[in-house]
Write a protein that holds these residues in place. Structure first.
Motif, PDB file in Angstrom:
ATOM      1  N   MET A   1      -6.250  -5.731   6.509  1.00 58.80           N
ATOM      2  CA  MET A   1      -6.984  -4.594   5.924  1.00 58.80           C
ATOM      3  C   MET A   1      -7.508  -3.793   6.982  1.00 58.80           C
ATOM      4  SD  MET A   1      -6.600  -4.566   2.618  1.00 58.80           S
ATOM      5  CE  MET A   1      -7.880  -3.475   2.429  1.00 58.80           C
ATOM      6  N   ALA A   2      -7.636  -4.281   8.124  1.00 59.17           N
ATOM      7  CA  ALA A   2      -8.346  -3.436   9.109  1.00 59.17           C
ATOM      8  C   ALA A   2      -7.354  -2.559   9.627  1.00 59.17           C
ATOM      9  CB  ALA A   2      -9.073  -4.231  10.230  1.00 59.17           C
TER      10      ALA A   2
ATOM     11  N   GLU B   1      -6.872   0.367   7.221  1.00 59.34           N
ATOM     12  CA  GLU B   1      -7.862   1.326   7.306  1.00 59.34           C
ATOM     13  C   GLU B   1      -7.704   1.946   8.507  1.00 59.34           C
ATOM     14  OE1 GLU B   1      -9.886   2.380   5.052  1.00 59.34           O
ATOM     15  OE2 GLU B   1      -9.321   1.001   3.574  1.00 59.34           O
ATOM     16  N   LYS B   2      -7.393   1.472   9.643  1.00 53.87           N
ATOM     17  CA  LYS B   2      -7.538   2.104  11.056  1.00 53.87           C
ATOM     18  C   LYS B   2      -6.190   3.083  11.155  1.00 53.87           C
ATOM     19  CE  LYS B   2      -8.974  -0.240  14.524  1.00 53.87           C
ATOM     20  NZ  LYS B   2     -10.051   0.507  15.141  1.00 53.87           N
TER      21      LYS B   2
ATOM     22  N   VAL C   1      -4.715   5.088   7.020  1.00 53.78           N
ATOM     23  CA  VAL C   1      -5.689   6.125   6.689  1.00 53.78           C
ATOM     24  C   VAL C   1      -6.198   6.859   7.902  1.00 53.78           C
ATOM     25  CG1 VAL C   1      -7.981   6.251   5.405  1.00 53.78           C
ATOM     26  CG2 VAL C   1      -6.433   4.404   4.435  1.00 53.78           C
ATOM     27  N   GLY C   2      -6.734   6.239   8.847  1.00 53.79           N
ATOM     28  CA  GLY C   2      -7.465   6.738   9.850  1.00 53.79           C
ATOM     29  C   GLY C   2      -6.121   7.341  11.001  1.00 53.79           C
TER      30      GLY C   2
ATOM     31  N   TRP D   1       0.889  -1.131   0.133  1.00 56.85           N
ATOM     32  CA  TRP D   1      -0.085   0.001   0.019  1.00 56.85           C
ATOM     33  C   TRP D   1       0.912   1.278  -0.106  1.00 56.85           C
ATOM     34  CZ3 TRP D   1      -1.394   4.476   2.711  1.00 56.85           C
ATOM     35  CH2 TRP D   1      -2.757   4.939   2.416  1.00 56.85           C
TER      36      TRP D   1
END
Length: 315
Positions: free
Chosen positions: A260-261, A264-265, A268-269, A24
């Motif tokens: 993947m979690a 995202e967390k 990205v988050g 990523w």
């Protein structure tokens, strides 16, 4: 400056410095910045999403005319033979001249790639893997010490011993990975037999890295003991930041999140406490977020300072 260096000759980059093909993260913004700075960017293809890989590849070519390569993660690609064939066919159609392989047996691709004029380096964390890769015809090796971030071999051998062991048994160019963030580490790697270096965590904490600022700041804040190894079934382990989440998983008090979690967390988050982003032990040597160009130029300048310092000892 590095005239005659075999890694430079193979990659056509100005400096024998690779950027790790991190899932990523190693996409157009970072890869193009690394290559434009004179080092060698590597585009990741772990997602097996050919449309995404094509988009990122084209974006890199649009951003810089400097050379870059693509990484093929064998284990992930071979799970779907149709996708595997599609990405190999696509890769050969792009007139790319340098590929790295990782996470599996490079013999699956070496002959096809080399017959098409592609130079192939294989990433390995073991002496056995290095010798096997040389036997099937790779042009060079990326030797990953156990300090490195992300998924690791459970039989840990750190760079200081591993590089010497691989150099003793092979004659191909070696690129050292693990524990390197600057010119001092680069000079040490060369002393142990390498002709190039790979940096991952250092480039994560760069201005051009696409991850959330909280993740970058967590790397900068990490002490030298700031990473932790967690089980990564069925056999591997993974090194990431030592966070409340990581310590909870290590102690059996929390369930591990799927990759993947975490992406995202955290990526990205920016949720550092409830995830654990990949980070090598070198996080404890990183003290500021810098531009990719500054990282590359400071590393090269620091390398030559160390070489001069060592040469002065003979006077």
């Amino acid at each position: 400056m590095f005239e005659g260096n075999r890694v430079v000759a193979h990659t056509r980059a100005r400096y024998p410095i690779f950027q790790s093909p991190m899932t990523w993260i190693a996409r157009a913004p970072l890869v193009s910045a690394v290559s434009a700075a004179g080092a060698f960017g590597l585009l990741e293809s772990t997602s097996r999403d050919l449309a995404m890989t094509t988009r990122e590849f084209n974006a890199i070519r649009a951003a810089t005319n400097q050379p870059f390569g693509v990484n093929l993660p064998v284990r992930y690609l071979k799970d779907d033979p149709k996708e595997e064939k599609a990405i190999i066919d696509w890769l050969l159609a792009q007139n790319i001249h340098f590929v790295t392989t990782s996470a599996g047996d490079p013999g699956r691709y070496v002959r096809t790639l080399k017959d098409a004029g592609v130079t192939v380096y294989h990433a390995t964390a073991t002496l056995y893997g290095a010798q096997k890769a040389v036997d099937v015809g790779v042009d060079g090796l990326i030797v990953e010490g156990a300090e490195s971030a992300g998924v690791r071999n459970p039989d840990e051998v750190h760079s200081f011993a591993l590089l010497q062991a691989v150099r003793e048994k092979t004659t191909v160019p070696l690129v050292a990975a693990g524990g390197i963030v600057d010119g001092r580490g680069m000079a040490a790697a060369f002393a142990l037999g390498a002709e190039g270096v790979t940096m991952g965590t250092r480039f994560v904490a760069s201005t051009e890295s696409p991850v959330h600022l909280n993740y970058k700041n967590a790397i900068v804040a990490a002490p030298i003991t700031g990473t932790l190894m967690l089980d990564n079934p069925p056999r591997a382990r993974a090194r990431g930041l030592r966070t409340p989440y990581a310590e909870g998983v290590s102690g059996g008090e929390r369930e591990p999140l799927p990759p993947m979690a975490i992406l995202e967390k955290l990526y990205v988050g920016g949720d550092v406490d409830n995830t654990s982003g990949a980070a090598g032990e070198s996080a404890g040597l990183i003290h500021e977020i810098k531009s990719v160009r500054d990282i590359v130029e400071d590393t090269v300048a620091g390398f030559w300072r160390e070489i001069d310092r060592l040469a002065a000892l003979r006077r």
